[in-house]
Structure formats: C-alpha cells, structure tokens
Write an enzyme that holds these catalytic residues in place. Structure first.
Site, PDB file in Angstrom:
ATOM      1  N   TRP A   1      62.577   5.832  57.941  1.00  0.00           N
ATOM      2  CA  TRP A   1      62.028   5.614  59.286  1.00  0.00           C
ATOM      3  C   TRP A   1      60.522   5.377  59.249  1.00  0.00           C
ATOM      4  CZ3 TRP A   1      64.726   9.727  57.436  1.00  0.00           C
ATOM      5  CH2 TRP A   1      63.986  10.872  57.109  1.00  0.00           C
TER       6      TRP A   1
ATOM      7  N   THR B   1      66.167  -2.210  53.090  1.00  0.00           N
ATOM      8  CA  THR B   1      66.609  -0.991  53.780  1.00  0.00           C
ATOM      9  C   THR B   1      66.389  -1.198  55.272  1.00  0.00           C
ATOM     10  OG1 THR B   1      64.428   0.043  53.521  1.00  0.00           O
ATOM     11  CG2 THR B   1      66.065   0.514  51.828  1.00  0.00           C
TER      12      THR B   1
ATOM     13  N   THR C   1      67.810  16.984  46.498  1.00  0.00           N
ATOM     14  CA  THR C   1      66.469  17.228  47.037  1.00  0.00           C
ATOM     15  C   THR C   1      65.418  16.733  46.050  1.00  0.00           C
ATOM     16  OG1 THR C   1      67.136  19.115  48.393  1.00  0.00           O
ATOM     17  CG2 THR C   1      64.817  19.006  47.760  1.00  0.00           C
TER      18      THR C   1
ATOM     19  N   LEU D   1      62.762  22.630  52.057  1.00  0.00           N
ATOM     20  CA  LEU D   1      63.494  22.410  50.816  1.00  0.00           C
ATOM     21  C   LEU D   1      62.562  22.031  49.670  1.00  0.00           C
ATOM     22  CD1 LEU D   1      65.770  22.217  52.998  1.00  0.00           C
ATOM     23  CD2 LEU D   1      66.890  20.562  51.505  1.00  0.00           C
ATOM     24  N   GLY D   2      61.579  21.175  49.958  1.00  0.00           N
ATOM     25  CA  GLY D   2      60.655  20.756  48.912  1.00  0.00           C
ATOM     26  C   GLY D   2      59.700  19.695  49.420  1.00  0.00           C
TER      27      GLY D   2
ATOM     28  N   ASP E   1      73.348  16.630  50.523  1.00  0.00           N
ATOM     29  CA  ASP E   1      73.426  16.063  49.174  1.00  0.00           C
ATOM     30  C   ASP E   1      74.677  15.228  48.922  1.00  0.00           C
ATOM     31  OD1 ASP E   1      71.119  17.497  48.830  1.00  0.00           O
ATOM     32  OD2 ASP E   1      71.746  18.477  46.974  1.00  0.00           O
TER      33      ASP E   1
ATOM     34  N   VAL F   1      60.237  -1.648  52.692  1.00  0.00           N
ATOM     35  CA  VAL F   1      61.202  -2.217  51.750  1.00  0.00           C
ATOM     36  C   VAL F   1      62.152  -3.130  52.519  1.00  0.00           C
ATOM     37  CG1 VAL F   1      63.037  -1.689  50.094  1.00  0.00           C
ATOM     38  CG2 VAL F   1      61.037  -0.198  50.246  1.00  0.00           C
TER      39      VAL F   1
ATOM     40  N   HIS G   1      60.174   7.628  53.682  1.00  0.00           N
ATOM     41  CA  HIS G   1      61.415   7.848  54.412  1.00  0.00           C
ATOM     42  C   HIS G   1      61.854   6.532  55.046  1.00  0.00           C
ATOM     43  CE1 HIS G   1      60.067  12.266  54.740  1.00  0.00           C
ATOM     44  NE2 HIS G   1      61.110  12.222  53.921  1.00  0.00           N
TER      45      HIS G   1
ATOM     46  N   GLU H   1      62.668  13.767  46.678  1.00  0.00           N
ATOM     47  CA  GLU H   1      61.235  14.034  46.582  1.00  0.00           C
ATOM     48  C   GLU H   1      60.567  13.233  45.467  1.00  0.00           C
ATOM     49  OE1 GLU H   1      59.773  15.469  48.893  1.00  0.00           O
ATOM     50  OE2 GLU H   1      61.429  16.510  49.880  1.00  0.00           O
TER      51      GLU H   1
END
Length: 417
Positions: free
Chosen positions: A237, A263, A222, A184-185, A301, A260, A235, A226
């Site tokens: 994880w 999260t 997306t 996707l990117g 999305d 962080v 991410h 990004e």
C-alpha cells in the site's frame, strides 16, 4: 476452503495476534523526525533501486547470479525459554532460503494461477557467518543473557544488548522478546546503511517454525517480510498510513503504490486470510484484484507465498548498489570486482569433483552450504586449480563461499549430479 480460512482466523484470534504488526513505517517516521537528512536520502535511495534504468544497467554489467548473504544471529534472552535453540534458528534460515529462492512448498497451493507467472526466484541464499569481521571462526550465533530493565525494542543493538557486526558486510538479526506485545518485528531500509541499528529485530515468538514460535506467525514469514524491507521493498500500500484512517476515497495510484509495476496498488492491508480474487482494497480495476498473498502484505504466515519479478529487481538493485558490501569482505573493494568475476567453478554440474580457477586471487578455503543455508563441508585448497572432491555429498544443489585465507572472495552455485 471456507473451513480452512475460518480455522486460520480462529488461530489468529486465540493466539492474541489478530493482525500482523510490522514496525517498519513507525521506524521510518522516527528516523525522519530525528535525522533531517534521512527523508531525502530515503527518497533518493527508493528512486535508485526502483528504477527500471538501474535494473537494465545492472543486468547489462553483471547478469543476475545466486549470491550468499552472511548472517549473524544475536539471541538476547531473559530466561531459558527465550534462549531459543539452534534448531529454531536453523528452521528460520531454511524458510528464508526457500522463500527467497521460490522453493517454498506452499507456492502452488497459496499463489493463484493468475499470479504465478509473476513470481521470482530472488537468487539469494542466507548463510551463517563463518568468520567474524576480525577473521576469527564463528558459528554465526551470538547469545547473551540480558537483565531487567533491558528493553529489547530499543536497546537490542546497544552495549546493553548485542552491538551489530559491521552492518556493511553482515545482515544482523536480533531475536528477543518485545515489551510491545503487538509488535512482530521491524527492519530498516537501505537508506539506513551504516547506522548501528541496521538489520532485522524480531520477536522470538514469530521467528522460525518451532520452539517458541506461535501460530499464526510460526512459519517464518515475519522474517521474510522484514528482510524484504531491509532490501528496499515497501508494503503493497506504499506510503498510505493504514493506522490513520486510510479509505477508498483517498486511494491514489501513485501514493498507494510500492513502486513496483507488477504488484497492484491497494489502499489497505489484508489482516486475515481471504479468497481470490479480492477487490476490497484495490485501487482502480486490476483484473485479478489485490495481491494479498505477497510476502509484503499483512496476512498470516500460511497465506503469503511469493515475491514478484518487479520486487526482485528492487532487491537486486539494492544489493548491487547500496548494500554491495554484503558481497565483499572488509578487506576488498569494488575495484576488485573484475578480478573476482574471473573466478570460475568447473565442471558444473559435477559428479565427483570440481575445480576452482582464480587468475588473480589465491582461493585457500571453500565453504559448501546446502539449500537450507547449513554448512556441510569445509575444504582447504592447497594449490591453484586443485580438484575438490564432492563424492561424499548427496545429489542436489549447493552454494560455495570462497576465501583467500579468511578474506571472502565470491559465492557460486554448484550442482552435484
């Protein structure tokens, strides 16, 4: 609710993209393999921007305010369909500005009540570049036809594609058609600053909300995901390689963390829309399960809708440190920070006019943008403290970019009553 989730899953399956595939981890691995200094630089950068001490220092020196980020869109196309419309570009810009300002309409419907207090307004507005690095007026969009055997995946930033505008001062976004149909990117982290490929590279089918965008990746998220990487977000994880057999047994509260605090750690990505609370990939026993609806997970999305305050700290630390050049013209330096900070806009809110006071710089041009990042008015200022009329603007929020001739000085938020 189950019917809605099933429909979203069906859309993902029909479109052939059952899983969000972000190239970030692979690009990081490639840089570590090709550049012996990158691993240490990347680790040091993450430590800096994820640090609570950095956040406290930043807030003490300069309390957070809305900033504008100049964007250059490079459209690389093989046919008329891939030469996406201005409307598609503008739709992506609108999504970015809604998502990064916490103004997305789906926030309350997607984010559970338990997580809403953690959500953050990043106070970032993306606008099309108004001037090139050489001072020439621009629309902020570059279009180029590319002939076979052009490989968008690897040649987007080369002379065969479209070389970046100065990566220190612009966010470059390349839009084209990947040869890898599952990708996707991808974007590069702050540690890649200065590299000719630094920026966002994205498939046109996953860009914006109209034109060639394909469900379930046709809501512009997306690019939101990004650009989170571009500003230093990992991410959810962390460093766990979900493509190489991640499992609950390997769950580690440090290794499976994005650095962080707000999260919850998780050991795998959520590929599809799911229901709250979800503990499937949770590390430890977070009271509300995993934050699968965060922009930095892999859900479609329609099922991602917010950043957290902790993620905001990382992003703003990156902007105020590594990516500080985005806030300055090529003709300025950080030595001008105090003088630029003295530039003020008043009254604010305003109803008929506003005035700019600039003790040390001459503000000659003011560009006024709406909340979707579109330029709505350009004003030539003839004298110091001149009144700038806004009677022709509708009531709402606007963002200013102020220039000394063509040299960018400062951005500011303006409320029109």
């Amino acid at each position: 609710m189950k019917k809605v989730l099933f429909s979203l899953f069906l859309l993902a399956t029909v479109s052939g993209f059952a899983q969000r595939t972000c190239g970030y981890d692979e690009k990081i691995a490639a840089l570590k393999a090709s550049d012996p200094t990158f691993a240490a630089r990347h680790a040091q950068t993450k430590q800096l921007i994820q640090s609570e001490a950095t956040s406290q220092q930043r807030l003490a020196l300069a309390p957070t305010e809305v900033v504008t980020i100049p964007v250059v869109f490079h459209i690389l196309y093989r046919d008329n369909q891939q030469n996406i419309s201005d409307a598609q570009i503008n739709s992506q810009l609108a999504v970015l500005n809604a998502d990064f300002r916490k103004l997305n309409a789906d926030f309350n419907s997607v984010v559970p009540a338990a997580f809403r207090p953690l959500a953050a307004d990043m106070e970032i507005v993306f606008v099309k570049a108004a001037f090139t690095e050489w001072g020439d007026p621009t629309t902020g969009v570059v279009r180029k036809y590319v002939e076979a055997p052009f490989n968008f995946d690897n040649q987007y930033y080369t002379n065969a594609g479209s070389p970046a505008w100065n990566v220190n001062y612009y966010l470059n976004i390349w839009v084209g058609r990947f040869t890898d149909p599952t990708l996707l990117g991808f974007a590069y982290p702050p540690a890649a600053l200065g590299a000719p490929f630094d920026g966002l590279c994205i498939g046109d089918q996953f860009f914006g909300t109209t034109g060639t965008a394909i469900a379930p990746y046709n809501k512009g998220r997306t690019a939101t995901h990004e650009i989170g990487h571009y500003f230093g977000l990992e991410h959810l994880w962390g460093d766990s390689n979900i493509f190489q057999g991640a499992s609950p047994a390997s769950c580690n509260m440090s290794f499976n963390s994005d650095g962080v605090a707000d999260t919850p750690a998780q050991w795998n990505a959520h590929d599809n829309c799911t229901s709250f609370p979800n503990f499937t990939y949770a590390c430890g026993n977070p009271p509300n399960g995993t934050m699968f609806m965060n922009y930095m997970d892999y859900v479609p999305d329609a099922c991602m809708a917010f950043f957290t305050q902790g993620q905001k700290n990382v992003v703003r630390n990156a902007i105020d440190n590594i990516r500080l050049g985005l806030l300055f013209s090529p003709g300025l330096s950080v030595d001008n920070v105090e003088a630029i900070s003295a530039i003020t806009v008043h009254p604010n809110p305003a109803s008929t006019y506003f005035t700019i006071t600039s003790p040390e710089f001459t503000v000659e041009n003011v560009h006024i943008y709406n909340t979707t990042g579109q330029l709505v008015k350009t004003v030539k200022v003839d004298q110091s403290n001149a009144n700038i009329s806004i009677e022709d603007l509708e009531t709402g929020v606007y963002y200013l970019r102020m220039y000394d001739n063509k040299q960018y000085l400062k951005s500011a938020k303006l409320i029109k009553k």
